[in-house]
Design an enzyme around this catalytic site. Structure first.
Site, PDB file in Angstrom:
ATOM      1  CG  ASP A  96      43.533  52.307  44.128  1.00  0.00           C
ATOM      2  OD1 ASP A  96      44.097  51.921  43.353  1.00  0.00           O
ATOM      3  OD2 ASP A  96      43.170  51.943  45.274  1.00  0.00           O
ATOM      4  CG  ASP A 197      42.612  48.272  40.507  1.00  0.00           C
ATOM      5  OD1 ASP A 197      42.484  47.782  41.573  1.00  0.00           O
ATOM      6  OD2 ASP A 197      41.827  48.208  39.783  1.00  0.00           O
ATOM      7  CG  ASP A 319      39.445  43.980  46.635  1.00  0.00           C
ATOM      8  OD1 ASP A 319      38.420  44.780  46.481  1.00  0.00           O
ATOM      9  OD2 ASP A 319      40.515  44.384  45.811  1.00  0.00           O
TER      10      ASP A 319
HETATM   11  O1  TEU Z   1      40.870  44.043  42.728  1.00  0.00           O
HETATM   12  C1  TEU Z   1      41.185  43.221  41.605  1.00  0.00           C
HETATM   13  C2  TEU Z   1      41.196  41.955  41.962  1.00  0.00           C
HETATM   14  O2  TEU Z   1      42.238  41.249  41.827  1.00  0.00           O
HETATM   15  C3  TEU Z   1      40.112  41.193  42.189  1.00  0.00           C
HETATM   16  O3  TEU Z   1      40.252  39.670  42.038  1.00  0.00           O
HETATM   17  C4  TEU Z   1      39.508  41.658  43.501  1.00  0.00           C
HETATM   18  O4  TEU Z   1      40.449  40.815  44.675  1.00  0.00           O
HETATM   19  C5  TEU Z   1      38.105  41.141  43.619  1.00  0.00           C
HETATM   20  O5  TEU Z   1      37.746  41.056  44.872  1.00  0.00           O
HETATM   21  C6  TEU Z   1      37.619  39.841  42.598  1.00  0.00           C
HETATM   22  O6  TEU Z   1      37.684  38.653  43.223  1.00  0.00           O
HETATM   23  C7  TEU Z   1      41.111  45.682  42.168  1.00  0.00           C
HETATM   24  C8  TEU Z   1      40.559  46.190  43.418  1.00  0.00           C
HETATM   25  O7  TEU Z   1      41.182  46.034  44.488  1.00  0.00           O
HETATM   26  C9  TEU Z   1      39.113  46.154  43.427  1.00  0.00           C
HETATM   27  O8  TEU Z   1      38.431  46.845  44.364  1.00  0.00           O
HETATM   28  C10 TEU Z   1      38.405  46.135  42.138  1.00  0.00           C
HETATM   29  O9  TEU Z   1      37.161  46.104  42.260  1.00  0.00           O
HETATM   30  C11 TEU Z   1      38.982  45.759  40.958  1.00  0.00           C
HETATM   31  O10 TEU Z   1      40.400  45.873  41.112  1.00  0.00           O
HETATM   32  C12 TEU Z   1      38.840  46.641  39.876  1.00  0.00           C
HETATM   33  O11 TEU Z   1      39.008  47.722  39.514  1.00  0.00           O
END
Ligand code: TEU
Ligand code: CA
Length: 536
Positions: A96, A197, A319
């Protein structure tokens, strides 16, 4: 070689996959122990959620050293061993890549507090507006504003996510050079590529006020800007030296925006994770859910199938809440679990499977806010409290949307802690692990796990299911049907997204059904999924 077009990719959330030393935290040796499981499933690559050194404000998405393994997860030797052991089983390893922000514990950030340091411009620093106001009106992904005052530098820094996730400043050329070095470091170790990410947020066009929006004010200043495309093309050159693969998580993209990120001629990313199909059951923000309407979901999938040559297919990740209670039915747990598997493995694109999905894991069974760990859930709770939302309602909102729903430990068997750990797990194991676990499903040819294994094999076997064109046949209130076609091989998939039976006009020789049946006469049982083949 586009190996990823033929592969099934499996996402591991290392913290919750397998603990090997009884400290309650999943780790790299634990993953190594379980590689046989992944090989049996027919996995071509694994994507590891972050395993770098991190203070874990956001479980690893806040990196404090890109070249070190988080000691909780093991050592660099363990990582090298994992790459080697996976390789022996024909499984590639993807990492990642979190490069929109770093942890404020990263030495880049700590050095950046000193304006005379070579790292001074690595982050988005700003004085703030006159009258002691924040630099702008932007709001962040985890709710609230996205500026934090640093008393040492006497300036604010931007954080689109948690307060300890400071956004990097790509206007400073050294930052991109650092990132390129990080890529080379891991690619030289034999990593096959990266899941990137929030990759379409890298370039902040300006720090001016944004148009007021119910969520994410300021978005127009940094969403998929040309500067981001430039950065991706530069990173591609490094990736090309190693023939590496990338899938980028791109928030709020339309199919046209996704094409600009992953079109073959663009030389940026290979694939894009988009969100529109995950937004079908939400109102404005992910925390406000509405009833899931299959038709909107089908239409969205059809649009993406038609507008992109190749999709990154997913129904779950770390997520999102689990897919069975969300798009399927817990009452028809097994049937709908298999139906969702069928959808994932028969659309055109590369399927990504999230750990636990292959055994039909469902949302957590916590009953209290204090059992939650997720930084996003905690922030949202704080905001809801500020608006005096009563506890019962806060719980209703968070229990359905919390990211912890997908983060409970993998349920390997029905024993204590589901076989995940000999100690106390960092996040509670679901009490249903006696009923939903891998050990039982391995013995059962009719289980969700057996179905995934079988479909993965079918997909490897039938070129039409991988490379065939996608032809939509029906997208109604309840039934989704489409054909995959390649050089005379025509396979039809019919899915009944409902607890009520359905009757359809599609016919063909029965290849698979999640019901015991000999042939197909057009009658579908509740949550039935069938794959048919045109008789020649
Ligand atoms: O997620 C980014 C993202 O798009 C967020 O909207 C995510 O869906 C989150 O639930 C907010 O609603 C990425 C990663 O997958 C996430 O785990 C991280 O917390 C985030 O980036 C920050 O690095
Ligand atoms: Ca451990």
């Amino acid at each position: 070689m586009e190996w990823w077009k033929d592969a099934l990719i499996y996402q591991i959330y290392p913290r919750s996959f397998q603990d090997s030393n009884g400290d309650g935290i999943g780790d790299l040796p634990g993953i190594i122990q379980r590689l046989d499981h992944l090989q049996e499933l027919g996995v071509g690559a694994i994507w590891l959620s972050p395993v770098y050194r991190s203070p874990n404000a956001d479980n690893g998405y806040d990196i404090s050293d890109y070249r070190e393994i988080n000691p909780e997860y093991g050592t660099m030797e363990d990582m090298e061993e994992l790459i080697a052991q996976a390789g022996r089983r024909g499984i590639r390893v993807l990492m990642d890549l979190v490069i929109n922000h770093t942890s404020t514990d990263h030495y880049w950030f700590r050095s950046s507090r000193d304006r005379t340091s070579p790292y001074a411009d690595y982050y988005c620093w700003s004085h703030g507006a006159p009258g002691g106001r924040l630099p702008n009106n932007w709001t962040g992904f985890f709710g609230g504003d996205c500026w934090e005052f640093d008393p040492e530098r006497c300036e604010y820094y931007l954080h689109l996510f948690a307060r300890s996730q400071a956004d990097l400043n790509y206007r400073c050329p050294a930052v991109l050079e650092e990132v390129k070095d990080v890529l080379r470091f891991w690619l030289a170790k034999g990593v096959a590529g990266f899941r990137c990410d929030v990759i379409n947020l890298l370039w902040k066009e300006s720090l001016e006020d944004g148009r007021r929006r119910p969520v994410l004010t300021g978005l127009e200043h940094y969403l998929s800007r040309e500067g981001t495309h430039d950065i991706l093309r530069q990173l591609r050159q490094v990736l090309d030296e190693y023939g590496a693969f990338t899938v980028g998580e791109a928030v709020f993209v339309t199919p046209a925006m996704a094409r600009d990120l992953c079109g073959r001629d663009r030389r940026e990313l290979d694939l894009v994770f988009s969100f529109q199909h995950m937004e079908c059951d939400q109102i404005l923000v992910k925390w406000l859910k509405r009833r899931f309407r299959p038709k909107a979901f089908f239409d969205c999938l059809v649009r993406w199938q038609q507008e992109l040559d190749w999709n990154a297919l997913y129904l779950e990740n770390h997520d999102q809440p689990r897919s069975i209670p969300r798009f399927g039915s817990e009452r028809y747990w097994k049937e709908s679990g298999k139906l969702l598997a069928t959808l994932l493995l028969t659309l055109r694109g590369t399927p990504f499977l999230y750990q636990g999905q292959e055994i039909g894991m469902v949302n957590f069974d916590f009953t209290r806010l204090r059992q939650l760990n997720d930084v996003e859930s905690k922030n949202v709770d704080k905001i809801l409290r500020r608006f005096h939302v009563p506890q019962k309602l806060r719980w209703r909102i968070l229990s359905r949307t919390s990211r912890d729903n997908a983060r409970t430990p993998f349920q390997w068997d029905g024993g204590p802690q589901g076989g995940f750990t000999g100690g106390r797990p960092w996040l509670g194991v679901n009490h249903n692990c006696a009923a939903i676990n891998l050990a039982d499903q391995e013995k059962d040819p009719d289980s969700i796990w057996s179905w995934y294994k079988d479909l993965a094999a079918l997909r490897r076997d039938r070129a039409a299911l991988r490379h065939g064109s996608f032809v939509p046949l029906e997208a109604g209130a309840q039934v989704f049907a489409y054909r995959r076609e390649l050089e005379g091989e025509r396979m039809t998939v019919v899915l009944n997204f409902s607890g009520k039976p359905a009757s359809v006009s599609h016919r063909g020789a029965l290849v698979r059904s999640n019901y015991p049946r000999e042939g197909f006469d057009g009658q579908l049982g509740p949550w039935e999924a069938v794959i048919l083949e045109e008789e020649t």
